[in-house]
Design an enzyme around this catalytic site. Structure first.
Site, PDB file in Angstrom:
ATOM      1  N   HIS A   1       1.255   6.171  -2.731  1.00 33.66           N
ATOM      2  CA  HIS A   1       0.162   5.214  -2.593  1.00 33.66           C
ATOM      3  C   HIS A   1      -0.476   5.072  -3.976  1.00 33.66           C
ATOM      4  O   HIS A   1      -1.109   5.990  -4.453  1.00 33.66           O
ATOM      5  CB  HIS A   1      -0.874   5.803  -1.621  1.00 33.66           C
ATOM      6  CG  HIS A   1      -1.304   4.893  -0.528  1.00 33.66           C
ATOM      7  ND1 HIS A   1      -0.620   4.776   0.660  1.00 33.66           N
ATOM      8  CD2 HIS A   1      -2.369   4.072  -0.414  1.00 33.66           C
ATOM      9  CE1 HIS A   1      -1.256   3.940   1.461  1.00 33.66           C
ATOM     10  NE2 HIS A   1      -2.325   3.488   0.818  1.00 33.66           N
TER      11      HIS A   1
ATOM     12  N   GLU B   1       3.858   0.337   8.008  1.00 32.49           N
ATOM     13  CA  GLU B   1       2.782  -0.437   7.402  1.00 32.49           C
ATOM     14  C   GLU B   1       3.379  -1.281   6.288  1.00 32.49           C
ATOM     15  O   GLU B   1       3.651  -2.446   6.492  1.00 32.49           O
ATOM     16  CB  GLU B   1       1.678   0.499   6.892  1.00 32.49           C
ATOM     17  CG  GLU B   1       0.379  -0.204   6.599  1.00 32.49           C
ATOM     18  CD  GLU B   1      -0.799   0.761   6.542  1.00 32.49           C
ATOM     19  OE1 GLU B   1      -1.881   0.287   6.198  1.00 32.49           O
ATOM     20  OE2 GLU B   1      -0.631   1.962   6.839  1.00 32.49           O
TER      21      GLU B   1
ATOM     22  N   ARG C   1       5.856   4.307   5.932  1.00 31.52           N
ATOM     23  CA  ARG C   1       5.464   4.312   7.342  1.00 31.52           C
ATOM     24  C   ARG C   1       5.489   2.892   7.904  1.00 31.52           C
ATOM     25  O   ARG C   1       5.900   1.944   7.245  1.00 31.52           O
ATOM     26  CB  ARG C   1       4.086   4.937   7.499  1.00 31.52           C
ATOM     27  CG  ARG C   1       2.925   4.166   6.889  1.00 31.52           C
ATOM     28  CD  ARG C   1       1.673   5.023   6.903  1.00 31.52           C
ATOM     29  NE  ARG C   1       0.520   4.317   6.345  1.00 31.52           N
ATOM     30  CZ  ARG C   1      -0.498   4.926   5.768  1.00 31.52           C
ATOM     31  NH1 ARG C   1      -0.502   6.232   5.614  1.00 31.52           N
ATOM     32  NH2 ARG C   1      -1.522   4.230   5.305  1.00 31.52           N
TER      33      ARG C   1
ATOM     34  N   GLU D   1      -1.921   9.164  -1.110  1.00 25.72           N
ATOM     35  CA  GLU D   1      -2.999   8.384  -0.490  1.00 25.72           C
ATOM     36  C   GLU D   1      -4.314   9.154  -0.497  1.00 25.72           C
ATOM     37  O   GLU D   1      -5.390   8.576  -0.656  1.00 25.72           O
ATOM     38  CB  GLU D   1      -2.614   8.024   0.945  1.00 25.72           C
ATOM     39  CG  GLU D   1      -3.633   7.190   1.687  1.00 25.72           C
ATOM     40  CD  GLU D   1      -3.150   6.789   3.069  1.00 25.72           C
ATOM     41  OE1 GLU D   1      -3.670   5.804   3.604  1.00 25.72           O
ATOM     42  OE2 GLU D   1      -2.249   7.465   3.618  1.00 25.72           O
TER      43      GLU D   1
ATOM     44  N   TRP E   1     -11.839  -5.940  -0.535  1.00 26.18           N
ATOM     45  CA  TRP E   1     -10.410  -6.238  -0.403  1.00 26.18           C
ATOM     46  C   TRP E   1     -10.163  -7.704  -0.750  1.00 26.18           C
ATOM     47  O   TRP E   1      -9.249  -8.033  -1.507  1.00 26.18           O
ATOM     48  CB  TRP E   1      -9.935  -5.888   0.998  1.00 26.18           C
ATOM     49  CG  TRP E   1      -9.409  -4.492   1.110  1.00 26.18           C
ATOM     50  CD1 TRP E   1      -8.167  -4.128   1.530  1.00 26.18           C
ATOM     51  CD2 TRP E   1     -10.085  -3.258   0.783  1.00 26.18           C
ATOM     52  NE1 TRP E   1      -8.021  -2.754   1.485  1.00 26.18           N
ATOM     53  CE2 TRP E   1      -9.186  -2.190   1.036  1.00 26.18           C
ATOM     54  CE3 TRP E   1     -11.343  -2.940   0.313  1.00 26.18           C
ATOM     55  CZ2 TRP E   1      -9.511  -0.860   0.825  1.00 26.18           C
ATOM     56  CZ3 TRP E   1     -11.685  -1.602   0.108  1.00 26.18           C
ATOM     57  CH2 TRP E   1     -10.777  -0.589   0.350  1.00 26.18           C
TER      58      TRP E   1
ATOM     59  N   ASP F   1      -5.977  -2.403  -2.398  1.00 26.79           N
ATOM     60  CA  ASP F   1      -5.166  -1.476  -3.175  1.00 26.79           C
ATOM     61  C   ASP F   1      -4.710  -2.122  -4.476  1.00 26.79           C
ATOM     62  O   ASP F   1      -4.761  -1.526  -5.553  1.00 26.79           O
ATOM     63  CB  ASP F   1      -3.946  -1.030  -2.365  1.00 26.79           C
ATOM     64  CG  ASP F   1      -4.322  -0.358  -1.054  1.00 26.79           C
ATOM     65  OD1 ASP F   1      -5.067  -0.966  -0.268  1.00 26.79           O
ATOM     66  OD2 ASP F   1      -3.856   0.762  -0.806  1.00 26.79           O
TER      67      ASP F   1
ATOM     68  N   ASP G   1       0.834  -1.203   0.000  1.00 29.52           N
ATOM     69  CA  ASP G   1       0.000   0.000   0.000  1.00 29.52           C
ATOM     70  C   ASP G   1       0.864   1.246   0.000  1.00 29.52           C
ATOM     71  O   ASP G   1       0.567   2.227  -0.665  1.00 29.52           O
ATOM     72  CB  ASP G   1      -0.951  -0.006   1.195  1.00 29.52           C
ATOM     73  CG  ASP G   1      -0.203  -0.013   2.533  1.00 29.52           C
ATOM     74  OD1 ASP G   1       0.864  -0.652   2.619  1.00 29.52           O
ATOM     75  OD2 ASP G   1      -0.695   0.597   3.501  1.00 29.52           O
TER      76      ASP G   1
END
Length: 996
Positions: A892, A580, A578, A870, A637, A587, A574
């Site tokens: 993103h 993540e 960060r 994002e 998702w 995505d 994604d």
């Protein structure tokens, strides 16, 4: 030395004596300034007349000592920042008092943040040994006394959880008793926060007797393990092949020469189900007689920080290890095998790689390159006792190895250096703080060339995508790194100099997402040419190009490319910066139609789909993230398991992947059918949870009926399943899915459309809003793009979509969006331009494309974006970051899904539904009738060669050009021109053009 190209399940049988090996329990790496999830375990007893003792951690965090790094912009002297637990006992009554100093302006070392009473059973043995455990996860700290929980407190002054810069780290630790008091510490240990709570290090320096004494030390010790094996080649070598993998990541050298050039090997998978490995032909570098293999390990995805939740630290395990096998074939025909095992391998815990973490960064001590390491025999590292049983959310248990397979991967999906950027500018916002601009938001590592550093000089490098702007809200911070959106990832590299005329720092065991690089600890700033960024990606080659008359649209295209590069790093992620960096399925689902044009990611996507299967539940449910499982998102998702293999089939004729993945697709659709529908209303409702996302980050998210979007996507998935079943000759499935799709189309029209106007209305899912207008862009775009409504309704739906787009609309933030705005989120953005073109309104698609005001694709470009954001308003010159400082990625790819439309509609290079893989394709270019673009041109590299397409408006004519490579053909579809088959060659057509 080269890869052996393949991607398959285990193609050979590991030798029975090839073992997973690593360092001993006593030599684990502990780098306390970066450890943000840990357990402190202290056993102590008070002296006869003592009534209290203190445990200290988080002391002298270097970020708090410097105003340039401190979030509150104040500096402190050493000894003035710490967290302290005071155990106080008077008679049978005891308390635990928690203090904090120097972390926030309001901290008062005389006033406890919390006072927790200790249960009487824990104080009954008044003068016996007590056992205190402090379990700290990104500052959220649980305190136990003698196995009894006494309290929980968040010690991070910035906030609770992974959305904030993490405080405190372990830092310096200590034990203290006041003057005239005595205590004995029997054990002081640092362990892992996550089960099975293995010990990292016993801090013996803090054990012993205390008499009015305070001891505070840095407990850091040992480096990342470096393993070394010796073997003897007994003759002339005909062929030698090395197979190697790691739990962690590895670099391997043979006789001092690098075997692998790729980074972060062996790559990212669901390790307890699929363990990747690589094969290398090392024939040329093997020599007769003695040979030496060196394997440097680091954390990678196996251990360390793993997600936005700190409790997932060491998700797959808490010990790094390596497994390898070298097979040698001699000229005389005999064979020899050398494997990893404790009998032939040693390790050192003093390698130059002091610490290597994807999230936290790399610490490199060049002084340790002198080869004076101490070596110890390797130990076998198993799973038991080192891997937690706790999965993440709806993910599988990571200690279940019952279905483990080894998968050989190739250079097709490896992480490699694809470019090198040189800094284009430098500022000094504060004295000694040098901020370098790479000119491009990128993903990778630095390559820094230093001159005349002193031995032991520490250079720190930090990374950010953006700087604080010159706005009143950020007064005093202007020009400094904005790290709030990096959140709990430390994202800091440290180089400790060996000293000398010239030395280079080029990390290999971390990655960062950044445009700006802050360098401190140098006496003078580095020249621009000394500061480079090594771009890392699994997107090795771009396969498509688009260019037009609008420079901002061209910039948008470049931004899409850079976000593709940055978010293909072993897996599709994604975001790359960060805490993540996860394989969010939603995505990928929306971006995959663009992705398959831009780069040949076939091997990477195959491996990702393997991870999806690895985390799929037995009942068919697909988690929202792969690898790992867990996350949130729901049906849209999970639907990536349907859409992605179908995109691969259409683009590359990849029947193998479609067949391999079909059982998982079928299982997921069965799960949706049996779990997600309301029996009373017939609506697809999922679980009525916030995490059941719809058109994520749409400016009008609250105005949509989620169930409408889910239903449209469900029909889309049914259509894909029917088509996939026909391709695979599953005739019963094809008929069943086709029948269900027809039934759901009728249901959609009856439930979500006003029969008179064709406008979208809310269902019973919306409660009291049932029957009210939805009337949003996505609510029309999806049924149009997915051909859900009958022909008699299509024109009305298209007119309604145009009506929404041609008016001002009120966004959820209360502001008005001008006409021709992009009012879709992750889901709708992938389809809205296609819906317009398929409905005969390509002119509106061009107005949408060229809109410059927020919300639009070009607005971020006008704000200086060099990648896809994002949020469409991640930054504005008026509002700065708009209060979204934390969940605000500037890399993103989801909103870059318009790339498909640029290739397939603007240039007209489309896949033929009957000839997957571009053996035959459709050419249907659509010039801009609004005149905003006067030309467009580009190309796409198929497996057969390059297709080139262009159009240009000249006066009242538009000129179309096409080049078809040898071996393929195309069907021409153009308004006013009879459809025809075109063979290989170059073509030129002209049509009358009039501005709309």
């Amino acid at each position: 030395m080269g890869f052996i190209f393949t991607l398959q399940a285990q193609a050979f049988r590991w030798a029975s004596d090839a073992q997973w090996i690593g360092s001993s329990d006593d030599d684990q790496c502990l780098y306390s300034p970066y450890l943000a999830a840990f357990r402190l375990s202290i056993q102590f007893r008070l002296g006869v007349h003592a009534d209290e003792a203190s445990i200290v951690w988080g002391a002298d965090d270097e970020r708090l000592l410097s105003a340039d790094m401190n979030p509150f912009e104040v500096s402190h002297e050493k000894g003035q920042t710490w967290v302290k637990l005071v155990y106080r006992q008077i008679g049978d009554s005891a308390t635990v008092n928690v203090y904090r100093k120097g972390y926030a302006p309001a901290d008062d070392d005389a006033q406890p943040l919390a006072v927790f009473p200790v249960p009487r059973q824990s104080t009954s043995a008044t003068r016996g040994f007590h056992h205190i455990v402090i379990a700290s996860c990104l500052g959220d700290s649980k305190i136990y006394v003698d196995s009894v929980s006494v309290g929980t407190i968040n010690l991070n002054p910035l906030g609770r959880g992974g959305d904030f810069i993490a405080f405190p780290v372990l830092g310096k630790v200590g034990f203290a008793v006041g003057e005239g008091q005595k205590a004995e510490v029997r054990e002081f240990a640092v362990g892992n926060y996550r089960s099975p709570y293995g010990r990292i290090a016993r801090i013996k320096e803090l054990e012993g007797t205390y008499d009015g004494l305070t001891r505070i030390i840095d407990p850091s010790r040992h480096s990342m393990p470096l393993l070394r094996g010796y073997f003897n080649a007994r003759g002339a070598v005909k062929k030698a092949e090395l197979r190697i993998t790691a739990r962690g990541i590895y670099d391997v050298k043979l006789n001092g020469k690098a075997v692998n050039n790729s980074y972060l090997c062996p790559g990212y998978t669901q390790y307890n189900r699929t363990q990747p490995y690589q094969s290398y032909d090392v024939t040329e570098d093997l020599r007769q007689g003695n040979n030496q293999l060196d394997v440097q390990l680091a954390e990678g995805w196996w251990m360390g920080a793993a997600t936005y939740e700190g409790q997932n630290w060491n998700y797959f395990g808490d010990r790094m290890s390596m497994k390898c096998q070298l097979d040698i074939l001699y000229d005389d025909g005999h064979k020899q095998t050398f494997v990893s095992g404790p009998q032939d391998w040693k390790y050192t815990s003093q390698s130059p790689v002091v610490y290597g973490s994807l999230f936290q960064g790399e610490v490199y001590d060049a002084r340790k390159e002198n080869g004076e390491e101490e070596w110890e025999p390797c130990e076998v590292i198993g799973i038991k006792g080192h891997v937690s049983h706790e999965g993440w959310g709806n993910g599988p248990a990571p200690d279940d190895y019952s279905q483990l397979q080894y998968m050989e991967t190739s250079s097709d999906d490896s992480v490699d250096s694809i470019a090198t950027l040189t800094a284009i500018g430098m500022t000094e916002p504060r004295r000694g703080v040098y901020v370098y601009d790479m000119g491009q938001n990128m993903v990778g590592v630095p390559r820094l060339c230093f001159h005349n550093l002193k031995p032991g000089q520490r250079v720190k490098v930090r990374y950010a995508e953006v700087l604080y702007p010159n706005l009143p809200e950020y007064s005093g911070k202007q020009g400094m790194l904005m790290l709030e959106n990096i959140r709990a990832a430390m994202a800091q590299d440290i180089y400790i100099a060996r000293g000398g005329k010239e030395e280079t720092f080029a990390p290999r065991y971390t990655t960062h997402g950044f445009r700006y690089m802050e360098i401190t600890g140098v006496d003078t700033p580095l020249a621009l040419e000394q500061v480079q960024g090594v771009v890392l990606s699994s997107a090795h080659c771009i396969q498509a190009h688009y260019e037009c008359s609008d420079s901002l649209v061209n910039h948008l295209w470049r931004n899409i490319l850079w976000s593709t590069r940055g978010n293909l790093l072993s897996i599709p992620t994604d975001c790359p910066q960060r805490n993540e960096r996860l394989g969010w399925a939603g995505d990928l689902s929306v971006f995959s139609p663009t992705l398959v044009y831009l780069t040949n990611a076939q091997a990477l996507l195959r491996r990702y789909l393997q991870s999806m299967r690895d985390v799929q539940h037995d009942n068919g449910r697909m988690p929202d993230i792969a690898p790992l499982g867990g996350g949130f998102g729901g049906f849209l998702w999970g639907s990536a398991s349907i859409t992605v293999p179908w995109e691969m089939y259409q683009q590359w004729a990849d029947t193998l992947t479609l067949r391999q993945h079909y059982p998982a697709m079928h299982g997921y659709m069965e799960y949706v059918r049996t779990h997600y529908f309301d029996a009373k209303t017939g609506l697809l409702v999922q679980e009525h949870a916030w995490g059941d996302l719809s058109d994520w980050l749409s400016p009008v998210y609250a105005q949509d009926d989620k169930s409408l979007i889910w239903e449209a996507y469900y029909i889309h998935c049914l259509d894909i399943m029917a088509q996939a079943a026909r391709v695979l000759n599953y005739t019963f499935d094809a008929a069943t899915y086709g029948k269900t799709a027809s039934e759901r189309r009728r249901f959609f029209c009856e439930t979500y459309l006003d029969k008179t106007t064709g406008r979208t209305i809310a269902s019973a899912f919306m409660g009291e809003k049932r029957g009210s207008l939805v009337d949003t862009e996505v609510s029309y775009a999806l049924p149009l793009a997915f051909d859900i409504v009958p022909l008699s309704l299509r024109s009305r739906l298209a007119d309604n979509l145009l009506s929404v787009m041609n008016r001002e609309n009120r966004m959820d933030n209360g502001r008005s969006a001008p006409p021709h705005s992009l009012l879709t989120g992750f889901i709708g953005t992938s389809w809205i331009s296609r819906a317009l073109s398929l409905s005969g309104h390509t002119d509106e698609a061009y107005r949408l494309l060229t809109q410059r005001q927020y919300p639009s694709w070009l607005y971020p470009v006008t704000q200086g974006a060099t990648t896809i954001w994002e949020r469409l308003n991640s930054y504005t010159s008026e509002d700065g970051f708009g209060g979204n400082n934390r969940m605000n990625s500037f890399n993103h790819y989801s909103f870059g899904a318009v790339g498909y439309w640029l290739m397939a509609h603007s240039l007209g290079i489309q896949r033929s539904p009957h000839h997957p893989g571009f053996k035959h394709f459709i050419w249907a270019p659509e010039a801009d009738s609004t005149g905003k673009l006067t030309y467009a041109k580009g190309w796409y590299n198929t497996a057969y060669g390059r297709i080139e397409s262009s159009w240009e408006i000249k006066g009242n004519k538009v000129i179309y050009c096409l080049t078809i490579p040898k071996g393929i053909s195309a069907t021409l579809i153009m308004p006013g021109t009879k459809s025809k088959i075109l063979k290989a060659g170059s073509y030129r057509f002209s049509q009358y053009w009039r501005k709309s």
